[in-house]
Design a protein around this motif. Structure first.
Motif, PDB file in Angstrom:
ATOM      1  N   ALA A  90     -15.019  58.643 -11.673  1.00  0.00           N
ATOM      2  CA  ALA A  90     -16.463  58.811 -11.877  1.00  0.00           C
ATOM      3  C   ALA A  90     -17.106  57.475 -12.227  1.00  0.00           C
ATOM      4  O   ALA A  90     -18.106  57.074 -11.621  1.00  0.00           O
ATOM      5  N   GLY A  91     -16.509  56.757 -13.198  1.00  0.00           N
ATOM      6  CA  GLY A  91     -17.063  55.462 -13.605  1.00  0.00           C
ATOM      7  C   GLY A  91     -16.913  54.428 -12.507  1.00  0.00           C
ATOM      8  O   GLY A  91     -17.846  53.676 -12.221  1.00  0.00           O
ATOM      9  N   ASN A  94     -31.303  57.002  -9.159  1.00  0.00           N
ATOM     10  CA  ASN A  94     -29.877  56.662  -9.207  1.00  0.00           C
ATOM     11  C   ASN A  94     -29.066  57.619  -8.348  1.00  0.00           C
ATOM     12  O   ASN A  94     -27.858  57.701  -8.459  1.00  0.00           O
ATOM     13  N   VAL A 129     -16.517  54.730  -9.116  1.00  0.00           N
ATOM     14  CA  VAL A 129     -17.367  54.911  -7.935  1.00  0.00           C
ATOM     15  C   VAL A 129     -18.822  54.625  -8.274  1.00  0.00           C
ATOM     16  O   VAL A 129     -19.524  53.964  -7.508  1.00  0.00           O
ATOM     17  N   ALA A 130     -19.269  55.091  -9.450  1.00  0.00           N
ATOM     18  CA  ALA A 130     -20.663  54.833  -9.830  1.00  0.00           C
ATOM     19  C   ALA A 130     -20.927  53.336  -9.913  1.00  0.00           C
ATOM     20  O   ALA A 130     -21.949  52.846  -9.437  1.00  0.00           O
ATOM     21  N   ALA A 176     -21.886  58.870 -16.396  1.00  0.00           N
ATOM     22  CA  ALA A 176     -21.066  59.594 -15.416  1.00  0.00           C
ATOM     23  C   ALA A 176     -19.680  59.934 -15.974  1.00  0.00           C
ATOM     24  O   ALA A 176     -19.063  60.912 -15.543  1.00  0.00           O
ATOM     25  N   ALA A 179     -22.346  60.086  -5.276  1.00  0.00           N
ATOM     26  CA  ALA A 179     -21.056  59.613  -4.771  1.00  0.00           C
ATOM     27  C   ALA A 179     -20.008  59.738  -5.865  1.00  0.00           C
ATOM     28  O   ALA A 179     -18.897  60.238  -5.633  1.00  0.00           O
ATOM     29  N   SER A 180     -20.370  59.317  -7.079  1.00  0.00           N
ATOM     30  CA  SER A 180     -19.434  59.377  -8.188  1.00  0.00           C
ATOM     31  C   SER A 180     -19.051  60.825  -8.477  1.00  0.00           C
ATOM     32  O   SER A 180     -17.884  61.147  -8.724  1.00  0.00           O
ATOM     33  N   LEU A 181     -20.041  61.705  -8.403  1.00  0.00           N
ATOM     34  CA  LEU A 181     -19.811  63.127  -8.689  1.00  0.00           C
ATOM     35  C   LEU A 181     -18.813  63.743  -7.706  1.00  0.00           C
ATOM     36  O   LEU A 181     -17.817  64.355  -8.093  1.00  0.00           O
ATOM     37  N   MET A 237     -25.764  54.104 -16.595  1.00  0.00           N
ATOM     38  CA  MET A 237     -25.501  55.210 -15.678  1.00  0.00           C
ATOM     39  C   MET A 237     -24.001  55.451 -15.538  1.00  0.00           C
ATOM     40  O   MET A 237     -23.548  56.589 -15.458  1.00  0.00           O
ATOM     41  N   ALA A 267     -24.524  51.326  -9.771  1.00  0.00           N
ATOM     42  CA  ALA A 267     -25.250  51.953 -10.875  1.00  0.00           C
ATOM     43  C   ALA A 267     -25.218  51.034 -12.089  1.00  0.00           C
ATOM     44  O   ALA A 267     -24.295  50.232 -12.248  1.00  0.00           O
ATOM     45  N   ALA A 299     -25.676  56.693  -6.100  1.00  0.00           N
ATOM     46  CA  ALA A 299     -24.511  56.306  -6.892  1.00  0.00           C
ATOM     47  C   ALA A 299     -23.963  57.502  -7.672  1.00  0.00           C
ATOM     48  O   ALA A 299     -22.755  57.747  -7.686  1.00  0.00           O
ATOM     49  N   LEU A 300     -24.861  58.261  -8.289  1.00  0.00           N
ATOM     50  CA  LEU A 300     -24.409  59.374  -9.113  1.00  0.00           C
ATOM     51  C   LEU A 300     -23.788  60.477  -8.258  1.00  0.00           C
ATOM     52  O   LEU A 300     -22.771  61.067  -8.624  1.00  0.00           O
ATOM     53  N   ALA A 359     -16.755  62.214  -5.470  1.00  0.00           N
ATOM     54  CA  ALA A 359     -15.447  61.559  -5.458  1.00  0.00           C
ATOM     55  C   ALA A 359     -14.617  62.008  -6.654  1.00  0.00           C
ATOM     56  O   ALA A 359     -13.440  62.373  -6.510  1.00  0.00           O
ATOM     57  N   SER A 360     -15.243  62.016  -7.816  1.00  0.00           N
ATOM     58  CA  SER A 360     -14.496  62.355  -9.019  1.00  0.00           C
ATOM     59  C   SER A 360     -14.099  63.837  -9.022  1.00  0.00           C
ATOM     60  O   SER A 360     -12.994  64.194  -9.429  1.00  0.00           O
ATOM     61  N   CYS A 378     -21.033  51.667  -6.546  1.00  0.00           N
ATOM     62  CA  CYS A 378     -22.277  51.960  -5.844  1.00  0.00           C
ATOM     63  C   CYS A 378     -23.470  51.271  -6.487  1.00  0.00           C
ATOM     64  O   CYS A 378     -24.619  51.552  -6.136  1.00  0.00           O
TER      65      CYS A 378
END
Lengths: 240, 123
Positions: free
Chosen positions: A111-112, B80, A114-115, A128, B86-88, A124, A120, B83-84, B90-91, A118
């Protein structure tokens, strides 16, 4: 955001009633068409109603906020399924803990990671990190990492919703059909929302999932605490 | 009703300890202490079972007001968003697959035992 609208609906009790009514209807809808997630239909209906009736969210929340407050006690109440399943699953508990710990660590790192890949901001990224655990825990973890609790709550809810809709299907796709594995994976990734939807179909899956989500909540808070202590030990405080 | 009193008391105990400087979230502390109290027999299961199952079973209800609130923060989420999101995703996939496959290997014999138990019950 808040329009100065004259409206008759101002008593908090009415909003409590409205929320309960929307929930009851969405459960009925879910019984008829199992693929409609009750949380999704209930929130869409509620957002629509507030918009049509010109009720600002802030005044709705004078009543609706009661339910949000109950999330804290609901987290504590998880102790009961945890205790019951812990006794029943005594032999597997160490292994389940290991599995969930791995899941929680991987979840925070991805989560951290990838954010931040990207682009962030640091705030942010911190918001995450706790997105895989139940809201009351995630909000506090986010606050302790200097994230934005509102962004965290949004991510937690969307993760839980998405995970409970696609989670079991994805696991079936990669040939992981066992109840224990599905329960552990959905509980560790989609917390209470996933657990609640598993409980509607299978007692075993729901129980393992509630144990997994409680463990994930504990592990994620401990990992965040260690991260905080590490930064404090370096003497620099937070790196921003 | 006694169940609710006990559960809220543990929540308050957890929040209080957190305020005193214990670096874990209040509800997590409450959960840990509550489970310990059950394990040590300080609280009897039948005192709290009904109230807590009520709370746990209807947890979906408790999320509805927060979800409705997302409609008010669309601007922040859009800023945001990529990014958020994608992170969501993927994680979520990473946790599902790590936990699922690890559990698939580590918890398998438990599963077989369960299937055998169910098979024994068949006529």
């Amino acid at each position: 955001m808040i329009r100065p609208t004259l409206h008759l609906f101002t008593h908090p009790a009415l909003y409590i009633l409205l929320t309960l009514a929307v929930y009851a209807l969405s459960l009925r809808l879910h019984r008829r068409w199992a693929w409609i997630h009750p949380l999704l239909s209930a929130s869409v209906a509620l957002i629509f109603l507030l918009w049509v009736l010109h009720i600002p969210y802030a005044s709705y929340n004078t009543g609706g906020g009661v339910f949000t407050t109950l999330l804290g006690p609901a987290t504590v109440a998880l102790g009961v399924p945890m205790y019951k399943q812990g006794i029943k699953l005594k032999a597997t508990l160490p292994r389940l803990s290991l599995v969930v710990f791995a899941g929680s660590a991987v979840g925070m790192v991805t989560a951290g990671g990838v954010a931040s890949l990207c682009g962030a901001s640091h705030r942010m990224v911190m918001s995450a990190l706790p997105k895989s655990v139940t809201t009351p825990i995630a909000i506090e973890v986010s606050r302790s990492l200097h994230g934005d609790p509102a962004i965290t709550a949004a991510m937690v809810l969307l993760t839980g919703l998405l995970g409970s809709v696609i989670g079991p299907g994805i696991l079936r796709l990669v040939r992981i059909p066992h109840d224990h594995a599905v329960g552990a994976a959905v509980g560790a990734s989609s917390h209470a929302i996933g657990t609640a939807s598993l409980f509607r179909s299978s007692e075993v899956r729901g129980s393992v999932s509630s144990l997994a989500m409680a463990l994930a909540g504990i592990f994620t808070s401990v990992l965040a605490m260690l991260l905080n202590l590490y930064w404090r030990a370096r003497g620099a405080g937070h790196p921003w | 009703m006694l169940g609710f009193v006990i559960i809220v008391a543990f929540e308050m105990l957890g929040v209080g300890l957190h305020r005193l400087g214990v670096p874990l979230p209040g509800s997590v502390l409450g959960l840990i202490l509550f489970t310990l109290a059950l394990l040590l027999g300080l609280i009897r299961l039948e005192w709290v079972e009904r109230s807590s199952l009520l709370l746990v079973r209807h947890m979906t209800l408790l999320f509805i007001p927060l979800m409705a609130g997302l409609a008010t923060m669309t601007a922040e989420l859009r800023k945001n968003g990529v990014a958020l999101l994608a992170s969501l995703v993927a994680s979520l996939l990473a946790v599902l697959l790590t936990t699922g496959s690890l559990a698939h290997f580590l918890l398998r014999d438990e599963e077989i035992a369960e299937i055998n138990r169910e098979a024994d019950l068949l006529p």
